[in-house]
Design an enzyme around this catalytic site. Structure first.
Site, short mmCIF file in Angstrom:
data_model
loop_
_atom_site.label_atom_id
_atom_site.label_comp_id
_atom_site.label_asym_id
_atom_site.label_seq_id
_atom_site.Cartn_x
_atom_site.Cartn_y
_atom_site.Cartn_z
CB CYS A 267 -0.87 -0.15 1.09
SG CYS A 267 -2.06 -1.64 1.20
N1 LIG Z 1 -2.55 -6.00 1.94
C1 LIG Z 1 -3.07 -4.94 2.75
O1 LIG Z 1 -2.89 -4.74 3.78
C2 LIG Z 1 -3.99 -3.99 2.17
C3 LIG Z 1 -4.83 -2.93 2.91
C4 LIG Z 1 -5.86 -2.26 2.38
C5 LIG Z 1 -5.90 -2.36 0.83
N2 LIG Z 1 -5.43 -3.25 0.07
C6 LIG Z 1 -5.65 -2.98 -1.28
O2 LIG Z 1 -6.45 -4.16 -1.60
C7 LIG Z 1 -6.01 -4.69 -3.01
C8 LIG Z 1 -6.01 -6.21 -2.73
O3 LIG Z 1 -4.74 -6.41 -1.95
P1 LIG Z 1 -4.11 -7.53 -1.32
O4 LIG Z 1 -2.95 -7.43 -0.47
O5 LIG Z 1 -5.30 -8.47 -0.93
O6 LIG Z 1 -3.34 -8.72 -2.45
P2 LIG Z 1 -2.95 -9.99 -2.69
O7 LIG Z 1 -2.09 -10.19 -3.74
O8 LIG Z 1 -2.82 -10.56 -1.47
O9 LIG Z 1 -4.70 -10.69 -3.34
C9 LIG Z 1 -5.03 -10.30 -4.51
C10 LIG Z 1 -5.64 -11.70 -4.93
O10 LIG Z 1 -6.26 -11.59 -6.35
C11 LIG Z 1 -5.92 -12.50 -7.08
N3 LIG Z 1 -6.25 -12.09 -8.61
C12 LIG Z 1 -5.45 -11.42 -9.24
N4 LIG Z 1 -6.04 -11.11 -10.33
C13 LIG Z 1 -7.14 -11.82 -10.57
C14 LIG Z 1 -8.36 -11.71 -11.38
N5 LIG Z 1 -8.26 -11.18 -12.67
N6 LIG Z 1 -9.43 -12.51 -10.97
C15 LIG Z 1 -9.67 -12.96 -9.65
N7 LIG Z 1 -8.46 -12.93 -8.73
C16 LIG Z 1 -7.22 -12.43 -9.05
C17 LIG Z 1 -4.71 -12.88 -6.85
O11 LIG Z 1 -4.39 -14.41 -7.17
C18 LIG Z 1 -4.49 -13.02 -5.09
O12 LIG Z 1 -5.19 -14.01 -4.55
C19 LIG Z 1 -5.14 -3.75 -3.47
O13 LIG Z 1 -5.74 -2.96 -4.48
C20 LIG Z 1 -4.48 -3.35 -2.15
O14 LIG Z 1 -3.78 -1.81 -2.69
C21 LIG Z 1 -4.31 -4.09 0.54
#
Ligand SMILES: NC(=O)c1ccc[n+]([C@@H]2O[C@H](COP(=O)([O-])OP(=O)(O)OC[C@H]3O[C@@H](n4cnc5c(N)ncnc54)[C@H](O)[C@@H]3O)[C@@H](O)[C@H]2O)c1
Length: 428
Positions: A267
């Site tokens: 992030c």
């Molecule tokens: N990790 C954090 O602490 C956090 C906090 C707040 C916001 N976010 C935001 O949330 C979002 C997700 O982050 P995350 O940390 O969960 O990511 P992550 O990489 O842990 O998880 C994302 C998942 O999406 C899947 N994916 C990718 N493309 C796909 C598609 N086309 N169809 C279906 N699944 C698909 C991946 O395989 C993965 O399992 C991002 O925008 C991030 O900036 C993350």
């Protein structure tokens, strides 16, 4: 719109650090969830009731799968049977530091042909203002033949997940919700209201998108400020950590941020640049964001300079020395090492000829990442492995409790993690 009756099953796309805990919270609230992911291994784990994220217990998943409330699939036609689809897929930067919303748009294209009339679609991924009512809306409408705000509801609600934090949970963290229309917002607010204690409705998707960016830019800028002050106070012989502890006692107008070896995670190093990129379209400059980015990305260089000085004091060159990094994860007690400054430090030390090892109780093996494919497969070594210097990169609880004073080599501490100091102790 004749809204589809609030069926008790929703789909959540992206079963990662954000999507999985969100799914479990909905399940606990009595809403059934179909988890969608392109990663078949994650789908299989969920259906077996097994966790692949350290701070999420397998038992929590197994309880919901056994009760029939939680199931996972790679088949997007599952969207036909749900009342809402929440999108939690990655939003990284590309190699030119520009937003890469391809995961969001691919998801939109995958769900659109199966989108039932009256369904609610909510984007949760962090992004620049205009993504939901612009690019995402376009692919959903093109692929479904339906019209947003008329045939289906569309909203944005930013995720505020903070992995590893135990004092707040998905349930207790207020959820900001903005919709394409007031109906879209109200529909999303009702859904989230079933799973979280407080919903904060705002006037549009763009306000909700901008809110998330403000939150993360606020962190990035304040971390840069204390990182700069660390260097300034260090030159003056003043301990910035002691200064922050003292300043923290002010009951108003101050919030503590802590210096470190650089930013990490999915992030804070990334999200601010989503706004920088979008702002240019409006002829606006984001000077605070750029400056904070400059200061924060220079911190690994500072750590490497201190390592060089520490080795020099020991009459050793960097070339040929073995340096052990304590901590690969970007924050304490989690298994997430994405964008970790440890990688930048590793790269820089190796380019100077050092052999770099790492210890991390939460990251036994480095997974393949897009950013650092060259480190994939490396394994954590014991903290007591012989080394010419140890750099504390992450303040895992285990490190705070470790007997550093027993080590003879220089210890470079970028996290103020050492209480009983060894003889050769350096702050970085
Ligand atoms: N990790 C954090 O602490 C956090 C906090 C707040 C916001 N976010 C935001 O949330 C979002 C997700 O982050 P995350 O940390 O969960 O990511 P992550 O990489 O842990 O998880 C994302 C998942 O999406 C899947 N994916 C990718 N493309 C796909 C598609 N086309 N169809 C279906 N699944 C698909 C991946 O395989 C993965 O399992 C991002 O925008 C991030 O900036 C993350």
């Amino acid at each position: 719109m004749t809204a589809k009756p609030e069926s008790d099953r929703i789909a959540i796309v992206g079963m990662g650090y954000v999507g999985l805990p969100l799914a479990l919270q909905f399940c606990r609230s009595g809403v059934s969830v179909t988890g969608l992911d392109i990663d078949a291994a994650k789908v299989a784990s969920i259906n077996k009731g097994e966790s692949y994220i350290r701070h999420i217990a397998s038992a929590d998943i197994a309880q919901e799968t056994a009760a029939g409330r939680f199931t996972a699939t790679t088949d997007f036609s599952a969207c036909r049977n749900v009342s809402a689809v929440l999108i939690c897929v990655p939003t990284p930067l590309d190699e030119h530091h520009a937003p890469d919303i391809s995961y969001v748009l691919d998801t939109g294209r995958a769900i659109a042909p199966h989108l039932p009339r009256g369904c609610l679609v909510v984007l949760e991924s962090t992004t620049y203002p205009g993504t939901t009512d612009g690019e995402l809306r376009d692919v959903l409408e093109a692929g479904s033949g339906l019209k947003a705000g008329v045939d289906f509801h569309l909203a944005f609600s930013p995720e505020r997940e903070d992995p590893g934090r135990t004092s707040s949970t998905v349930k207790t963290i207020p959820k900001v919700v903005g919709g394409l229309t007031p109906d879209c917002r109200d529909r999303a607010a009702v859904l989230y209201g079933r799973a979280v204690d407080q919903v904060v409705p705002v006037s549009s998707c763009r306000v909700a998108e901008a809110t998330k960016l403000l939150e993360n830019i606020f962190r990035s800028v304040n971390i840069a400020l204390v990182n700069e002050l660390k260097l300034v106070y260090e030159a003056m012989g003043i301990d910035v950590w002691e200064v922050i502890e003292a300043a923290k006692t002010k009951p108003f107008g101050f919030m503590a941020f802590y210096p470190g070896p650089g930013l990490g995670g999915h992030c804070i190093p990334i999200d601010p640049f989503y706004l920088t990129w979008k702002a240019r379209e409006f002829g606006q400059h984001t000077r605070f964001i750029e400056l904070a980015g400059e200061i924060n990305t220079a911190m690994p260089d500072y750590v490497v300079r201190v390592v060089t000085r520490a080795l020099n004091d020991d009459a050793k060159p960097v070339r040929g020395s073995t340096v052990l990094l304590a901590g690969l994860a970007y924050k304490p007690n989690v298994d997430d090492e994405r964008e970790s400054p440890a990688y930048a430090i590793m790269k820089k030390l190796e380019s100077l000829g050092a052999t770099v090892l790492y210890n991390d109780p939460f990251v036994p093996v480095i997974r393949p990442t897009r950013e650092h494919p060259e480190f994939a497969g490396r394994k954590s070594v014991p903290l007591t492995t012989a080394a010419d210097a140890v750099v504390i990169v992450t303040a895992h609880d285990e490190y705070r409790a470790f007997g550093w004073a027993t080590l003879a080599c220089p210890i470079i501490d970028s996290r103020n993690a050492v209480t009983a100091r060894p003889q050769k102790y350096y702050r970085a």
